[in-house]
Scaffold this active site. Structure first.
Site, PDB file in Angstrom:
ATOM      1  N   LYS A 116      -1.228  -2.740   4.472  1.00  0.00           N
ATOM      2  CA  LYS A 116       0.076  -2.967   3.833  1.00  0.00           C
ATOM      3  C   LYS A 116       0.688  -4.322   4.198  1.00  0.00           C
ATOM      4  O   LYS A 116       1.350  -4.947   3.358  1.00  0.00           O
ATOM      5  CB  LYS A 116       1.043  -1.835   4.189  1.00  0.00           C
ATOM      6  CG  LYS A 116       0.529  -0.423   3.857  1.00  0.00           C
ATOM      7  CD  LYS A 116       0.233  -0.231   2.389  1.00  0.00           C
ATOM      8  CE  LYS A 116      -0.461   1.097   2.112  1.00  0.00           C
ATOM      9  NZ  LYS A 116      -0.899   1.248   0.725  1.00  0.00           N
ATOM     10  N   LYS A 158       7.084  -0.700  10.074  1.00  0.00           N
ATOM     11  CA  LYS A 158       6.168   0.124   9.276  1.00  0.00           C
ATOM     12  C   LYS A 158       4.742  -0.070   9.763  1.00  0.00           C
ATOM     13  O   LYS A 158       4.364  -1.171  10.172  1.00  0.00           O
ATOM     14  CB  LYS A 158       6.248  -0.263   7.792  1.00  0.00           C
ATOM     15  CG  LYS A 158       7.608  -0.041   7.156  1.00  0.00           C
ATOM     16  CD  LYS A 158       7.565  -0.370   5.666  1.00  0.00           C
ATOM     17  CE  LYS A 158       8.901  -0.034   5.004  1.00  0.00           C
ATOM     18  NZ  LYS A 158       8.886  -0.283   3.546  1.00  0.00           N
ATOM     19  N   LYS A 201      13.502  -6.111   6.594  1.00  0.00           N
ATOM     20  CA  LYS A 201      14.943  -5.822   6.543  1.00  0.00           C
ATOM     21  C   LYS A 201      15.083  -4.409   5.984  1.00  0.00           C
ATOM     22  O   LYS A 201      14.404  -4.053   5.014  1.00  0.00           O
ATOM     23  CB  LYS A 201      15.620  -6.834   5.613  1.00  0.00           C
ATOM     24  CG  LYS A 201      17.075  -6.564   5.348  1.00  0.00           C
ATOM     25  CD  LYS A 201      17.958  -7.254   6.366  1.00  0.00           C
ATOM     26  CE  LYS A 201      19.426  -6.842   6.196  1.00  0.00           C
ATOM     27  NZ  LYS A 201      20.163  -7.024   7.465  1.00  0.00           N
ATOM     28  N   HIS A 208      13.608   4.140  -5.552  1.00  0.00           N
ATOM     29  CA  HIS A 208      12.154   3.987  -5.473  1.00  0.00           C
ATOM     30  C   HIS A 208      11.626   4.000  -6.907  1.00  0.00           C
ATOM     31  O   HIS A 208      11.628   5.034  -7.567  1.00  0.00           O
ATOM     32  CB  HIS A 208      11.565   5.142  -4.648  1.00  0.00           C
ATOM     33  CG  HIS A 208      10.080   5.102  -4.528  1.00  0.00           C
ATOM     34  ND1 HIS A 208       9.425   5.198  -3.334  1.00  0.00           N
ATOM     35  CD2 HIS A 208       9.117   4.954  -5.466  1.00  0.00           C
ATOM     36  CE1 HIS A 208       8.129   5.117  -3.541  1.00  0.00           C
ATOM     37  NE2 HIS A 208       7.924   4.974  -4.830  1.00  0.00           N
ATOM     38  N   LYS A 237       7.827  13.384  -3.017  1.00  0.00           N
ATOM     39  CA  LYS A 237       8.550  13.306  -4.276  1.00  0.00           C
ATOM     40  C   LYS A 237       8.699  14.701  -4.870  1.00  0.00           C
ATOM     41  O   LYS A 237       7.782  15.518  -4.760  1.00  0.00           O
ATOM     42  CB  LYS A 237       7.786  12.409  -5.257  1.00  0.00           C
ATOM     43  CG  LYS A 237       7.706  10.959  -4.792  1.00  0.00           C
ATOM     44  CD  LYS A 237       6.679  10.171  -5.584  1.00  0.00           C
ATOM     45  CE  LYS A 237       6.556   8.750  -5.020  1.00  0.00           C
ATOM     46  NZ  LYS A 237       5.361   8.062  -5.552  1.00  0.00           N
ATOM     47  N   GLU A 288       4.465  -1.539  -1.681  1.00  0.00           N
ATOM     48  CA  GLU A 288       3.032  -1.285  -1.537  1.00  0.00           C
ATOM     49  C   GLU A 288       2.396  -0.975  -2.887  1.00  0.00           C
ATOM     50  O   GLU A 288       3.094  -0.736  -3.869  1.00  0.00           O
ATOM     51  CB  GLU A 288       2.751  -0.158  -0.534  1.00  0.00           C
ATOM     52  CG  GLU A 288       3.524   1.103  -0.731  1.00  0.00           C
ATOM     53  CD  GLU A 288       3.390   2.069   0.455  1.00  0.00           C
ATOM     54  OE1 GLU A 288       2.696   3.078   0.283  1.00  0.00           O
ATOM     55  OE2 GLU A 288       3.983   1.822   1.523  1.00  0.00           O
ATOM     56  N   ASN A 290      -0.517   1.520  -4.696  1.00  0.00           N
ATOM     57  CA  ASN A 290      -1.397   2.679  -4.578  1.00  0.00           C
ATOM     58  C   ASN A 290      -2.574   2.497  -5.522  1.00  0.00           C
ATOM     59  O   ASN A 290      -2.394   2.314  -6.726  1.00  0.00           O
ATOM     60  CB  ASN A 290      -0.646   3.956  -4.918  1.00  0.00           C
ATOM     61  CG  ASN A 290       0.537   4.160  -3.992  1.00  0.00           C
ATOM     62  OD1 ASN A 290       0.444   3.948  -2.794  1.00  0.00           O
ATOM     63  ND2 ASN A 290       1.666   4.521  -4.549  1.00  0.00           N
ATOM     64  N   ARG A 292      -4.853   4.355  -6.868  1.00  0.00           N
ATOM     65  CA  ARG A 292      -5.385   5.638  -7.351  1.00  0.00           C
ATOM     66  C   ARG A 292      -4.563   6.099  -8.540  1.00  0.00           C
ATOM     67  O   ARG A 292      -3.514   5.521  -8.845  1.00  0.00           O
ATOM     68  CB  ARG A 292      -5.226   6.685  -6.233  1.00  0.00           C
ATOM     69  CG  ARG A 292      -3.768   6.859  -5.828  1.00  0.00           C
ATOM     70  CD  ARG A 292      -3.497   8.077  -4.971  1.00  0.00           C
ATOM     71  NE  ARG A 292      -2.072   8.312  -4.821  1.00  0.00           N
ATOM     72  CZ  ARG A 292      -1.275   7.741  -3.921  1.00  0.00           C
ATOM     73  NH1 ARG A 292      -1.769   6.893  -3.051  1.00  0.00           N
ATOM     74  NH2 ARG A 292       0.021   8.029  -3.882  1.00  0.00           N
TER      75      ARG A 292
END
Ligand code: MV4
Length: 446
Positions: A116, A158, A201, A208, A237, A288, A290, A292
């Site tokens: 990431k 993270k 930050k 999202h 989610k 990020e 994903n 997939r």
């Protein structure tokens, strides 16, 4: 085109992939653990191979068993679905070395996006907006303090090998940073065997919002608009929708172009999702990618009138993306029906389905592997159905969702259906005024 595809997954996504294969005239092989012997993917696939006991590490994650199943059945390609081996670069590489087509991006693209901190640097280089923070990995506590002082508190640490919220720490002031750096590093190390952390930050109460992209081996990359996934609880989610009720067309188009730019920077092939945080001023920042197909992909399918799994298979076979983007139509919302008790902190509620009735009618889609008398095993995630509604506009979709949830009957276990019914009465949700703090703010879940 492939004659036979092995599906290295279970549950609703395995069934979802089998359905598209059947429509394309492709034979299917289901692989399953011992507890999944009586599952719908096993029944509906042309062939089925048992690959081990219930424990995922001994079945759905066991690469030699899956490759053996492909060899004995003569499958030419493997669809990994989501979760399990879907974002495992080593698996995609081993498939290639075994002469089996992995239906997904190259090992190189998976690796670049799986790290990431590196992914963020890659995006920044090509001009995609990223959250202000460290350039790559933060080496030690002193560096963490220096960068935090520079960008200002609060900050968030993270895990570079993480994603989806695992191994994160919010730090509000300098005297907390040493402890946070250590605990986050230890957590990352035990979860991902990699203690690397990066810093950003901390954006309070972000939205999202993610962009669906699809690339092919000719270098074409397209986007299919956004999904607003702000209704989540502990990084799980629960409701996703498209279009987002928060952003406007100008921001929407900028995010789409940023997502394409980012995907191009790693020569992306196949279906992918570029995730952004959006602050209250509608500033968006890449977090990020994903690599997939995602759980919530049907939301995009409903407003764009296409089959993303079909396009994944076509591009894996070396063909062009079949469905070029067109203007999205109407509004789609997905409700995740989990075998969980929303009145007991969403505690898992596995067991036998004693009575089942699915809703139907115009604009209601159910993606589910459950049936009457099916026993939900306790070994896997608790998603048992996805209900996706389509309406001409958001209010129409909401009214249809209320109607459909009233028809949805599952007895024998607890489900998230009553939770969704409450959300559909919430004034803020109805106005489209929500961010990632919505559930904590409006539902006592502890
Ligand atoms: C963030 C953030 C605020 N600022 N990053 C990333 C993965 C996603 N599942 C949650 N993530 C977040 N990343 C920055 N720079 C806020 C979240 C976030 C969150 C963080 C901690 C605890 C709960 C959260 C709920 C939603 C979003």
């Amino acid at each position: 085109m492939f004659k036979k595809i092995l599906i290295a997954n279970r549950g609703e996504i395995a069934l979802r992939i089998i359905r598209t294969c059947k429509e394309m005239g492709i034979k299917t092989v289901a692989v399953h653990s011992e507890v999944d012997r009586d599952s719908l993917p096993v029944i509906f696939a042309d062939e089925a191979v048992c690959i081990g006991p219930a424990l995922s590490s001994q079945s759905y994650l066991k690469i030699p068993n899956i490759l053996s199943a492909a060899a004995i059945t003569g499958a030419e390609a493997i669809h990994p679905g989501y979760g399990f081996l879907a974002e495992n670069a080593d698996f995609s590489e081993i498939c290639a070395e075994s002469g089996i087509k992995f239906i997904g991006p190259s090992p190189d693209a998976i690796r670049k996006m799986g790290n990431k901190a590196f992914a963020k640097e890659t995006m920044k280089k090509v001009g995609v907006p990223v959250v202000p923070g460290s350039d790559g990995v933060v080496k030690d506590v002193d560096e963490a303090k220096r960068i935090a002082a520079e960008i200002g508190y609060p900050v968030i640490l993270k895990a570079s090998a993480g994603g989806g919220g695992k191994g994160m720490r919010i730090v509000w002031k300098e005297n907390e940073i040493e402890k946070a750096f250590q605990t986050a590093g230890n957590e990352a190390n035990s979860a991902f065997s990699n203690a690397d952390l990066y810093m950003e930050k901390y954006i309070e109460n972000p939205h999202h919002i993610e962009i669906q992209v699809m690339g092919d081996s000719f270098g074409n990359i397209y986007h299919y608009g956004e999904r607003d996934c702000s209704i989540q609880r502990r990084h799980q989610k629960l409701i996703e929708e498209s279009p987002s009720p928060f952003i406007n067309n100008e921001v929407r188009e900028k995010m789409g172009q940023a997502a394409i730019l980012g995907a191009k920077s790693v020569n992306y092939e196949g279906a992918g999702t570029v995730e952004f945080l959006v602050d209250k001023h509608m500033n968006f920042y890449f977090i990020e990618m994903n690599t997939r197909i995602q759980v919530e992909h049907p939301v995009t399918e409903m407003v764009n009138n296409l089959d993303l799994i079909k396009n994944q298979i076509l591009v894996a076979a070396g063909l062009e993306v079949a469905n070029k983007p067109t203007t999205p139509r109407g509004h789609a919302i997905e409700f995740r029906i989990n075998a969980e008790d929303p009145d007991a902190n969403f505690r898992p509620s596995p067991g036998a389905i004693e009575f089942l009735h699915f809703p139907g009618g115009f604009g209601v889609r159910i993606d589910s592997h459950i049936y009457n008398d099916y026993v939900i095993p306790p070994n896997y995630d608790s998603l048992i159905a996805k209900m996706i509604v389509w309406g001409t506009d958001r209010l129409h979709a909401i009214k249809r969702a209320r109607r459909a949830l009233d028809e949805f009957k599952v007895e024998g276990i607890k489900t998230t259906i009553p939770f969704h019914q409450k959300v559909l009465q919430n004034e803020k949700f109805l106005k489209g005024e929500f961010d990632t703090s919505f559930i904590d703010q409006h539902f006592k879940t502890n």
